[in-house]
Each structure stands twice: as C-alpha cells, then as structure tokens.
Design an enzyme around this catalytic site. Structure first.
Site, PDB file in Angstrom:
ATOM      1  N   SER A 153      40.471  35.612  43.797  1.00  0.00           N
ATOM      2  CA  SER A 153      40.021  36.803  43.111  1.00  0.00           C
ATOM      3  C   SER A 153      40.891  37.021  41.970  1.00  0.00           C
ATOM      4  O   SER A 153      41.971  37.778  42.792  1.00  0.00           O
ATOM      5  CB  SER A 153      39.024  37.840  43.492  1.00  0.00           C
ATOM      6  N   TYR A 166      38.450  44.919  48.947  1.00  0.00           N
ATOM      7  CA  TYR A 166      38.929  43.479  48.451  1.00  0.00           C
ATOM      8  C   TYR A 166      39.630  43.322  47.968  1.00  0.00           C
ATOM      9  O   TYR A 166      40.360  42.178  47.977  1.00  0.00           O
ATOM     10  CB  TYR A 166      37.805  43.405  47.671  1.00  0.00           C
TER      11      TYR A 166
END
Length: 269
Positions: A153, A166
C-alpha cells in the site's frame, strides 16, 4: 506477455478486489492459478465463473490449458500455508509465481488500537507474506527462477491518520519482500512490491461514510493531512493487476527489490 503461459501462480486474497483481478489476469494469459482466500466460497465462485474445475483424472496443468483452482487458506496459519503450497504443487505443478494480496484493515487512532487490532493486522498483512514466501521461495531457488510480488500500500510509505497498524504492517511486508529479494537474487528469484493507493475495492468502500467520501479521496482532506489524487481518479483493481502481471512476467526479468507505486500520484513520489 512473455514468460507467463504455462507457468503456475499462487495468489492469496483472491476472493475479491485486487486479488480476484490478479488471478483472472494471470489465468487469461495462460497461467494456471491457485486462487486462495480465507473465504473459500469466494474463490470457488471465482473459479466457477472463469474456469470450472477439471475432473480428478485431468492431471496437472501442462501449459496448453490453464487451470484456475480454488483453495481455502488462512495465511496466518503457517502449517496450512505449507500444506496448501504442497497441494498446489501436486495439483498444478511447481509454483513459479507468488502474489501476496491477502490483507485486512483495522482503523483507529494509533494510541487507541487494541492488542487484537494490532496483532491481527500484522498476522495477516506481514505474517501472511512471510509464511507464503517461506513456503515457496526455496523451491523457486532450486529451479533457478521465480517471481514474488507483494501487494502492499502507498500507506507503507507515507503516514496516514487512523491507519497506524495497517501502514506499519504494510511497511513490514515491503521490507521483508525486499530483503528476501536480496537474498534470493543469485538464485534467479525476483521479489518486488506493488503499492496501490485508493482503489475501488470493498476495503476502500468500508472507509466511506457518506456520499462525499469519494470526492474527498480525489480532492484531499486537510483535516487528515492527506493529499488528493493528481490523476483525479480512484484506481480500478485491474490497474493494480496490470502492474502485478508486468512484474511477474519476463518483461521485468531485470527488476527486483523494487516498490512500484500505483496511486495516481497521491503520494507525490
């Protein structure tokens, strides 16, 4: 796309979104795909739509007819990963390509995350990459070739409010993949990362709280110190799959330990 037809890929998180797009793209290019997901019914449905399972007597893939076969898999369970990798080898042949897509998102202020949120996020997003790579990389090295692509990501490279677990887990997955690539380069195994930005997936939509949420993603949000997307569009899962396919193919044969951002310029890199 050279160097793909007739090969075997294992894709995690293939039940929906980016993982499903990757599995479909590889299969359409002649790769036999082991589509894995914690939700076994999701990958079973994907296989039924694209390539109904062959009969038990059809044998392994021979390159002339790619197979897309579903497997239920919890990437946080190292024994299950080892069993599934072995099963894929028996069913389809030696694994040439590994694509790590499986991921979870737990949001909240950094100092208010629960132990369970932190542990679960790292178990899937970082631990899952470790388990799958450990299961397949040695075999790739023995055969002198292989490609591992981790879908991380852009949050791994830029701070995000409310996404500490995350972002940290994805950063861990990125660095693990690069270290693996350094250690296995001499054996012909390439390890790269694709870092998506906002992509139209169920995970992305879970962050949207009102009809204006997509517009805030495009325009940016000063309150959360977040830039917008210069290309003024939210990615489609296929945009990410195309990048993965390129890195898995022989067109990227001299590329390893790289981190390809596919985020429309959102991180201004």
């Amino acid at each position: 796309m050279p160097g793909l037809a007739g090969r075997v890929a294992l894709v995690t998180g293939a039940g929906q979104g980016i993982g499903a797009a990757v599995a479909r793209s590889l299969w359409e290019l002649g790769v036999s795909v082991a589509a894995t997901d914690l939700q076994g019914e999701a990958v079973a449905a994907l296989a039924d739509r694209l390539a109904p399972s062959p009969g038990a007597d059809d044998g392994p893939a021979d390159g002339s007819r790619p197979i897309l076969r579903p497997y239920a898999l919890d990437v946080t369970d190292p024994r299950a990963v080892e069993r599934t990798a072995a099963e894929v080898g028996d069913d389809l042949g030696p694994i040439d390509i590994l694509v790590n897509v499986a991921g979870v998102l737990r949001t909240g202020p950094a100092a208010e995350l629960t132990d369970a949120d932190w542990s679960r996020t790292f178990a899937v997003n970082a631990g899952g990459v470790f388990h799958t790579a450990r299961a397949v990389a040695p075999g790739m090295a023995e055969r002198g070739r292989g490609s591992i692509v981790t879908v991380a990501s852009n949050a791994a490279g830029i701070p995000r409010t409310g996404m500490a677990a995350y972002a940290a887990s994805k950063a861990a997955a990125v660095m693990f993949t690069k270290c693996l690539g350094l250690e296995y380069a001499r054996h012909g195994v390439r390890c790269n990362v694709v870092a998506p930005g906002s992509t139209d997936t169920p995970m992305q939509r879970s962050l949207w709280t009102d009809p204006e949420s997509p517009r805030r993603v495009l325009d940016g949000d000063l309150a959360t110190y977040r830039t917008g997307i210069p290309l003024a569009r939210i990615a489609d899962p296929q945009d990410i799959a195309d990048a993965v396919v390129f890195l898995a193919s022989d067109r990227a044969r001299h590329i390893t330990m790289q981190d390809l951002y596919v985020d429309g310029g959102a991180t201004l890199r």
